[in-house]
Every structure is written in structure tokens, then in C-alpha cells.
Motif scaffolding. Structure first.
Motif, PDB file in Angstrom:
ATOM      1  N   VAL A 283       0.834  -1.198   0.000  1.00 23.74           N
ATOM      2  CA  VAL A 283       0.000   0.000   0.000  1.00 23.74           C
ATOM      3  C   VAL A 283       0.868   1.246   0.000  1.00 23.74           C
ATOM      4  O   VAL A 283       0.623   2.198  -0.754  1.00 23.74           O
ATOM      5  N   VAL A 284       1.905   1.260   0.831  1.00 23.37           N
ATOM      6  CA  VAL A 284       2.813   2.417   0.889  1.00 23.37           C
ATOM      7  C   VAL A 284       3.531   2.596  -0.439  1.00 23.37           C
ATOM      8  O   VAL A 284       3.683   3.718  -0.935  1.00 23.37           O
ATOM      9  N   ALA A 285       3.960   1.488  -1.049  1.00 24.40           N
ATOM     10  CA  ALA A 285       4.663   1.564  -2.333  1.00 24.40           C
ATOM     11  C   ALA A 285       3.763   2.132  -3.421  1.00 24.40           C
ATOM     12  O   ALA A 285       4.195   2.948  -4.237  1.00 24.40           O
ATOM     13  N   VAL A 286       2.489   1.718  -3.431  1.00 30.53           N
ATOM     14  CA  VAL A 286       1.545   2.238  -4.421  1.00 30.53           C
ATOM     15  C   VAL A 286       1.332   3.732  -4.219  1.00 30.53           C
ATOM     16  O   VAL A 286       1.299   4.514  -5.172  1.00 30.53           O
ATOM     17  N   ALA A 287       1.221   4.151  -2.956  1.00 31.26           N
ATOM     18  CA  ALA A 287       1.003   5.571  -2.661  1.00 31.26           C
ATOM     19  C   ALA A 287       2.200   6.423  -3.048  1.00 31.26           C
ATOM     20  O   ALA A 287       2.043   7.578  -3.473  1.00 31.26           O
ATOM     21  N   CYS A 288       3.400   5.858  -2.924  1.00 33.65           N
ATOM     22  CA  CYS A 288       4.622   6.622  -3.191  1.00 33.65           C
ATOM     23  C   CYS A 288       5.095   6.509  -4.637  1.00 33.65           C
ATOM     24  O   CYS A 288       6.023   7.220  -5.035  1.00 33.65           O
ATOM     25  N   ALA A 289       4.482   5.634  -5.418  1.00 38.41           N
ATOM     26  CA  ALA A 289       4.947   5.378  -6.780  1.00 38.41           C
ATOM     27  C   ALA A 289       4.738   6.587  -7.682  1.00 38.41           C
ATOM     28  O   ALA A 289       3.927   7.478  -7.385  1.00 38.41           O
ATOM     29  N   LEU A 295       0.556  15.500  -2.419  1.00 36.38           N
ATOM     30  CA  LEU A 295       0.617  14.872  -1.103  1.00 36.38           C
ATOM     31  C   LEU A 295      -0.756  14.419  -0.627  1.00 36.38           C
ATOM     32  O   LEU A 295      -0.899  13.313  -0.080  1.00 36.38           O
ATOM     33  N   ARG A 296      -1.790  15.231  -0.830  1.00 35.94           N
ATOM     34  CA  ARG A 296      -3.121  14.846  -0.378  1.00 35.94           C
ATOM     35  C   ARG A 296      -3.622  13.604  -1.105  1.00 35.94           C
ATOM     36  O   ARG A 296      -4.235  12.716  -0.490  1.00 35.94           O
ATOM     37  N   GLN A 297      -3.362  13.523  -2.401  1.00 36.87           N
ATOM     38  CA  GLN A 297      -3.796  12.342  -3.147  1.00 36.87           C
ATOM     39  C   GLN A 297      -3.055  11.093  -2.659  1.00 36.87           C
ATOM     40  O   GLN A 297      -3.654  10.022  -2.528  1.00 36.87           O
ATOM     41  N   ARG A 298      -1.759  11.225  -2.374  1.00 37.14           N
ATOM     42  CA  ARG A 298      -0.992  10.076  -1.887  1.00 37.14           C
ATOM     43  C   ARG A 298      -1.477   9.625  -0.511  1.00 37.14           C
ATOM     44  O   ARG A 298      -1.562   8.425  -0.231  1.00 37.14           O
ATOM     45  N   LEU A 299      -1.808  10.594   0.351  1.00 39.58           N
ATOM     46  CA  LEU A 299      -2.324  10.238   1.664  1.00 39.58           C
ATOM     47  C   LEU A 299      -3.680   9.539   1.548  1.00 39.58           C
ATOM     48  O   LEU A 299      -3.955   8.570   2.286  1.00 39.58           O
ATOM     49  N   TRP A 300      -4.514  10.015   0.635  1.00 39.27           N
ATOM     50  CA  TRP A 300      -5.800   9.357   0.429  1.00 39.27           C
ATOM     51  C   TRP A 300      -5.603   7.934  -0.095  1.00 39.27           C
ATOM     52  O   TRP A 300      -6.360   7.021   0.247  1.00 39.27           O
ATOM     53  N   THR A 301      -4.572   7.722  -0.911  1.00 41.14           N
ATOM     54  CA  THR A 301      -4.299   6.380  -1.434  1.00 41.14           C
ATOM     55  C   THR A 301      -4.048   5.400  -0.304  1.00 41.14           C
ATOM     56  O   THR A 301      -4.485   4.239  -0.354  1.00 41.14           O
ATOM     57  N   LEU A 302      -3.360   5.860   0.752  1.00 42.96           N
ATOM     58  CA  LEU A 302      -3.085   4.999   1.907  1.00 42.96           C
ATOM     59  C   LEU A 302      -4.372   4.525   2.571  1.00 42.96           C
ATOM     60  O   LEU A 302      -4.414   3.435   3.153  1.00 42.96           O
ATOM     61  N   ALA A 303      -5.418   5.342   2.501  1.00 45.27           N
ATOM     62  CA  ALA A 303      -6.701   4.961   3.100  1.00 45.27           C
ATOM     63  C   ALA A 303      -7.614   4.252   2.106  1.00 45.27           C
ATOM     64  O   ALA A 303      -8.341   3.326   2.463  1.00 45.27           O
TER      65      ALA A 303
END
Length: 341
Positions: A283-289, A295-303
Motif C-alpha cells: 500500500v505504501v509503495a503504491v502511494a509513493c509510486a 501529497l493529499r492524493q498520496r495520503l488518500w491512497t493509503l486509506a
């Protein structure tokens, strides 16, 4: 087009349909559910302004019921299923008709290309377009043309629909998959053409997304009850994740209470916590890819990614164990969406 509480999206969806040019007569049949956000009034206004738009009622508000009502009211030999939450690309219908003629298939579909407006919706859209998010079905980004298990929306021969019996009105979600299963069992081909593209707008907030995926998972569980191994193995990954999380909680409680200790505790930790740690890292890797957005979109990806998987998996287990019963997608009820720009 089945319609329920889609005031924010309906005009754009209708305009994308009416802009299609196929070299022959066309019509758009809207199946109107009991909307509470002004959608019905908007639909009537659109129909009054263009005689190609026809209206039928769908008081049950169920998608397959509305689709069948619209199909029965239609007058032409090709049925193009469209969604009020989507927009057809220019030339979509004409290209689909050419593919139908070229392949002899009974149903043709293309790529569902999700897009978003807000950071949340953009995060959801990115995961829709990723095999990590929705399991890698052809219409979520496939590039190879050929026969397929199902088709997104679908451009269908009316004669084949009449032959197999239209949509099953007892199925509230997954009705496309079930219809395409019957089409294939009747000896006809379902075809994927990556040159066909439909823009899809995902749910606008976390709660609606969770409700949508729980309902979809429950109906996939129902389809597993009805059709068993006809369902692909990828559908079993989210429920496996849910069971793993439950098992981790049980193991944790046993460890904290001292019931589980020593070598058994270590072994259980490796077997249970290890896969969960790997999932978290994924999940973290997908958010950071690359392509993850701001930043807000990446944080939402984590959820969003765990929400999609766990909600779907929980719904699936419920559907398998007791059936979907009266489960509906409550994410569209009482909608108060912001209109598209």
C-alpha cells in the motif's frame, strides 16, 4: 442508461451519448429511479429539448430492472449500455459497431478509464486504473484485443439479448458478468477492444466508496454461491485479506493473554503478521509510486486502497455465507453531488 441521483453527472453523460455519430437513427432511453436530488427534473428537461431522449420509469431503483425496462422500450437492433456516472469518448459507438461487425461478437466492450476532480476522487480513479486496485480485469487497462470474460457497459446485439433473456433482475450487482456468462454459454463471443474508452467518475467520498465496494463484494459472493468456479480466482484475494486480518487479531489477543507463547507464538507471528506487513508495504509503495499525484492524493491512497479491498472482501464473505439477499448499493442514495465544471 439507468439513472438514480446523478444530477452532477447526468448532463455530461447524456451529451457524450448524443454526440455519437453512427450513420443511422439513434435514441437514448433513460430509466429513471426515484431520485431525491433533482435528477428526474433534469432528465425531463433534457428529454423535452431533444426528441432522441425517451424516458421510462424504474421505481424499484435496481440497475438490471431499469436496464431491462429501457431495452424493452428501445427500437433498434443494437443496444449500447451507458452509465450516468460515465462519459463516452468521441467515436465510441461507431467504433464499437465496426468491431461488432468485424468480429461477429455478441457483446463488445472497452476500457473503463476512471478520472477524478478532488484529491480523494483522483486517488480512487488511479486505483481503479491499476491492477493492484481492482484485480487486473481487461477493462481496467488491458491492451490486448480478444475474447473476454465480461465487458464494461457493453455494445450488444439485441437479438442475442432476446435469446438469452436480458439481465437477471434478481442480481443487483455483477449483472453484466452474469449476462455475459449466459452469452458465452449460448455459444456467442464477448469481445474486448482496447481502442474503446469510457470515462468513469468514481464515488466522491470515503463512506460512499466503502458502501459501494461492500455491496459489490456481497453480490460477488452471491454469484459464487450460484455459479461456483465460473468466478475467477482474483475474486478471492480480498476476502483472504479480511480473514488474515481477523486471524491476526485473534493471534494478538492470545499472545497478550499468554495463551499463545514460545515457539508457537513466533511461528504464528511469522505466518500471520508477515503477510500483513507485506500488504502494508505494498500500500505504501503504491502511494509513493510515480504518478501518485500531490501529497493529499498520496495520503488518500493509503486509506482508499485498504478500504476498497477490505470493504469488498467483507461484503464477499457475507454474500458467500448468507447470500446477498436485499443488499443494495447505498452509495447513490440521497446524493448531493457537486456539479461537474
Amino acid at each position: 442508461m439507468p439513472v438514480l441521483n446523478e444530477r452532477a453527472y447526468l448532463r455530461h453523460a447524456v451529451e457524450s451519448v448524443l454526440a455519437q455519430e453512427v450513420g443511422g437513427p439513434t435514441e437514448l432511453v433513460l430509466a429513471l429511479g426515484p431520485s431525491s436530488d433533482g435528477t428526474t427534473e433534469l432528465a425531463r428537461g433534457l428529454a423535452a429539448a431533444d426528441d432522441r431522449i425517451r424516458l421510462v420509469e424504474n421505481p424499484a431503483a435496481h440497475i438490471p430492472v431499469g436496464l431491462n425496462a429501457a431495452i424493452r422500450a428501445s427500437r433498434y437492433p443494437t443496444i449500447v449500455r451507458v452509465d450516468a456516472h460515465s462519459e463516452l469518448a468521441p467515436g465510441y459507438a461507431a467504433h464499437a459497431l465496426q468491431t461488432l461487425a468485424r468480429t461477429g461478437a455478441a457483446n463488445v466492450g472497452g476500457v473503463m478509464h476512471a478520472e477524478g476532480r478532488t484529491p480523494f476522487q483522483k486517488a480512487v480513479a488511479r486505483l481503479y486504473n491499476s491492477p493492484v486496485g481492482l484485480g487486473g480485469g481487461a477493462y481496467h487497462g488491458g491492451r490486448t484485443e480478444g475474447e473476454a470474460e465480461s465487458a464494461y457497459l457493453g455494445v450488444m446485439r439485441r437479438a442475442v439479448l432476446d435469446e438469452v433473456g436480458l439481465f437477471d433482475e434478481t442480481i443487483r450487482r455483477g449483472e453484466d458478468w452474469e449476462l455475459n456468462l449466459r452469452i458465452r454459454q449460448a455459444g456467442h463471443a464477448v469481445w474486448f477492444d482496447p481502442e474503446l474508452s469510457v470515462t468513469y467518475w468514481p464515488r466522491e467520498n470515503w463512506l460512499r466508496l466503502a458502501r459501494q465496494f461492500r455491496a459489490t463484494g456481497a453480490w460477488r459472493g452471491e454469484l459464487v454461491r450460484r455459479f461456483g468456479r465460473s468466478n475467477g480466482l482474483r475474486y478471492f484475494a480480498p476476502p483472504a485479506l479480511v480473514l488474515l486480518v481477523v486471524l491476526a487479531v485473534v493471534v494478538g489477543v492470545l499472545q497478550l493473554t499468554g495463551v499463545l507463547g514460545g515457539v508457537a507464538s513466533i511461528l504464528a507471528s511469522v505466518l500471520v503478521y508477515g503477510p500483513i506487513v507485506l500488504y502494508v508495504l505494498l500500500v505504501v509503495a503504491v502511494a509513493c509510486a510515480r504518478g501518485g499525484g500531490d501529497l493529499r492524493q498520496r495520503l488518500w491512497t493509503l486509506a482508499v486502497l485498504p478500504t476498497m479491498h477490505l470493504s469488498w472482501g467483507l461484503g464477499f464473505l457475507t454474500g458467500v455465507l448468507r447470500g446477498a439477499r436485499d443488499t443494495v448499493d447505498a452509495s447513490r442514495l440521497g446524493s448531493r453531488n457537486t456539479p461537474l465544471p
